[in-house]
Design an enzyme around this catalytic site. Structure first.
Site, short mmCIF file in Angstrom:
data_model
loop_
_atom_site.label_atom_id
_atom_site.label_comp_id
_atom_site.label_asym_id
_atom_site.label_seq_id
_atom_site.Cartn_x
_atom_site.Cartn_y
_atom_site.Cartn_z
N LYS A 32 -10.74 -2.29 -3.07
CA LYS A 32 -11.84 -1.32 -3.03
C LYS A 32 -10.96 0.08 -3.59
O LYS A 32 -12.01 0.87 -4.16
CB LYS A 32 -12.17 -0.76 -1.44
CG LYS A 32 -13.30 -1.84 -1.13
CD LYS A 32 -13.57 -0.99 0.31
CE LYS A 32 -13.63 -2.04 1.64
NZ LYS A 32 -12.13 -2.06 2.04
N LYS A 50 -4.74 -8.53 -5.79
CA LYS A 50 -5.93 -8.73 -5.38
C LYS A 50 -7.02 -7.77 -5.50
O LYS A 50 -6.87 -6.68 -5.86
CB LYS A 50 -5.94 -8.99 -3.71
CG LYS A 50 -5.89 -7.60 -2.86
CD LYS A 50 -5.94 -8.04 -1.36
CE LYS A 50 -6.32 -6.52 -0.79
NZ LYS A 50 -6.97 -6.37 0.58
N LYS A 55 0.80 -1.42 0.21
CA LYS A 55 0.01 -0.06 -0.06
C LYS A 55 0.76 1.31 0.16
O LYS A 55 0.35 2.24 -0.43
CB LYS A 55 -1.05 0.02 1.30
CG LYS A 55 -2.00 -1.12 1.02
CD LYS A 55 -3.37 -0.67 1.62
CE LYS A 55 -4.51 -1.95 1.24
NZ LYS A 55 -5.50 -2.01 2.10
N1 AQP Z 1 -9.56 -9.55 -2.83
C1 AQP Z 1 -9.94 -10.09 -1.68
N2 AQP Z 1 -10.34 -11.43 -1.56
C2 AQP Z 1 -10.75 -11.84 -0.55
N3 AQP Z 1 -10.92 -11.34 0.81
C3 AQP Z 1 -10.74 -10.03 0.92
N4 AQP Z 1 -10.64 -9.26 1.61
C4 AQP Z 1 -10.33 -8.03 0.99
N5 AQP Z 1 -10.24 -8.04 -0.16
C5 AQP Z 1 -10.15 -9.27 -0.61
C6 AQP Z 1 -11.21 -9.39 2.86
O1 AQP Z 1 -12.12 -8.41 3.26
C7 AQP Z 1 -12.03 -7.80 4.58
C8 AQP Z 1 -12.11 -6.49 4.61
O2 AQP Z 1 -11.08 -5.80 4.11
P1 AQP Z 1 -10.61 -4.41 4.36
O3 AQP Z 1 -12.05 -3.60 4.35
O4 AQP Z 1 -10.22 -4.11 6.00
O5 AQP Z 1 -9.45 -3.68 3.77
P2 AQP Z 1 -8.70 -4.78 2.79
O6 AQP Z 1 -8.44 -6.02 3.09
O7 AQP Z 1 -7.40 -3.57 2.54
O8 AQP Z 1 -9.61 -4.98 1.48
P3 AQP Z 1 -9.66 -4.04 0.21
O9 AQP Z 1 -10.98 -4.10 -0.58
O10 AQP Z 1 -8.27 -4.01 -0.72
O11 AQP Z 1 -9.69 -2.46 0.94
P4 AQP Z 1 -8.82 -1.33 0.56
O12 AQP Z 1 -8.78 -1.19 -0.63
O13 AQP Z 1 -9.64 -0.12 1.23
O14 AQP Z 1 -7.43 -1.58 1.22
C9 AQP Z 1 -10.87 -8.52 5.27
O15 AQP Z 1 -11.43 -9.63 6.05
C10 AQP Z 1 -10.12 -9.03 3.89
O16 AQP Z 1 -9.38 -10.05 4.09
#
Ligand code: AQP
Length: 339
Positions: free
Chosen positions: A205, A202, A118
């Site tokens: 969001k 991956k 990140k």
């Molecule tokens: N691509 C993914 N595949 C499976 N699980 C996923 N999670 C996130 N992306 C994937 C799971 O969703 C939960 C919430 O995640 P988060 O909101 O804490 O942020 P993150 O893991 O950093 O997910 P994002 O979507 O990539 O958000 P941003 O872009 O804001 O950083 C967790 O349980 C995660 O494992």
């Protein structure tokens, strides 16, 4: 041997609309777990402040907090049984995070791959919050002495850090088993859903490309279009999983299908192995719409009544605080705070 009662805790960041990865990697399992153990689900709005991309303004955090809450409920979390709350409304998370900042070691945080991903090339311009994110996450879990944390694969390393922090706290202060060792719960064929544009990244969001993900609010047409445009290779689907070697996009789409159909990748290949992607993508689009469109409809209905969403969050925060307050009071005594 832990003496702690089973309790599930998990959360998502209100950094944008939730996507298929959040749903298959975590949310779908939350719904199942609430009938197996007591659960707490939070919208981790304090974590949302750690990133610059994807949201920038207070209005975006507010909107996304309500939207994520609506997504939890629309996917099947029952707020009458399971408290849903936003992290910032339970001050004990921040209090414990400070104590854990003094327990965790810099070397431990230096190893966190999510920070490296990140922060990208400009580490020195990242917020300190992004660096200490896993420490706050450990506090989110341990402030309730939660024992089980349903997450996607990407969060496994952070969970291991939470276990290390719990253990070091217990050892340093001579309080055996004060904090439990929380267990990650990672299940299903799509524990790491990849971007539709790049099988090595991956689904996220905050990816710049909206075509890289299926949002839980996408219309049927948008879902079908994104799946049709998803990156693949020119070869037909492999006959078995060995054929995924060097074909991460094919593997990703098959895993998504398997997770949505509650089956295995082998069973999907049994049906579609040797067939062209065009045919498989049509079937995947149809299945995704069938699973996601009802969630999007219910989210729209819930979001029409913001006051009700806010009431659910407030009620959830009160219940969460009732669990956290005595634990943080005890923790303060353990570390020597007079009061
Ligand atoms: N691509 C993914 N595949 C499976 N699980 C996923 N999670 C996130 N992306 C994937 C799971 O969703 C939960 C919430 O995640 P988060 O909101 O804490 O942020 P993150 O893991 O950093 O997910 P994002 O979507 O990539 O958000 P941003 O872009 O804001 O950083 C967790 O349980 C995660 O494992």
């Amino acid at each position: 041997m832990t003496t702690h009662k089973q309790l599930v805790l998990s959360g998502m960041q209100p950094t944008n609309t939730l996507h298929l990865g959040n749903y298959l990697g975590a949310l779908k399992n939350w719904v199942r777990m609430q009938s197996e153990m007591p659960c707490l689900f939070c919208v981790v709005d304090m974590h949302a402040l750690t990133q610059e991309s994807g949201y920038a303004k207070a209005d975006d955090v507010r909107r996304a907090t309500r939207e994520v809450t609506a997504a939890y409920i629309a996917a099947g979390v029952d707020p009458a049984r399971t408290p849903i709350f936003n992290q910032s409304q339970v001050a004990e998370h921040g209090e414990l995070a400070w104590i854990f900042n003094c327990v965790a070691r810099l070397g431990w945080l230096d190893r966190m791959t999510q920070f490296k991903e990140k922060s990208g090339k400009h580490k020195e311009r990242s917020s300190v919050g992004l660096y200490t994110y896993p420490v706050l996450m450990a506090a989110d879990i341990l402030v309730y002495r939660a024992t089980h944390v349903p997450v996607g694969e990407d969060q496994k390393q952070h969970l291991e850090l939470a276990r290390d922090i719990a253990q070091k706290f217990n050892n340093d202060f001579g309080v055996e088993d004060f904090f439990p060792q929380p267990e990650p719960v990672i299940t299903g064929p799509a524990t790491r859903v990849m971007s539709l544009r790049d099988g090595a990244k991956k689904m996220s969001k905050t990816d710049e490309s909206d075509n890289s993900r299926i949002n839980l609010t996408d219309s049927a047409d948008t879902i079908a279009q994104k799946i049709r445009k998803a990156k693949t290779d020119p070869n037909p689907l492999p006959e078995d999983k060995k054929g995924f070697e060097g074909r991460p996009e094919a593997e990703n789409l098959v895993n998504i299908y398997a997770a949505l159909a509650d089956t295995t990748p082998d069973a999907v290949l049994g049906e579609y192995g040797g067939k062209q992607f065009s045919e498989f993508k049509n079937a995947l689009a149809e299945l995704t719409v069938a699973r996601i469109a009802p969630i999007a409809d219910e989210m729209r209905r819930l979001l029409a009544d913001e006051a009700e969403i806010d009431r659910i969050l407030k009620d959830g925060a009160q219940k969460a605080r009732a669990i956290a307050a005595p634990i943080i009071a005890e923790t303060k005594k353990v570390v020597g705070f007079v009061g």
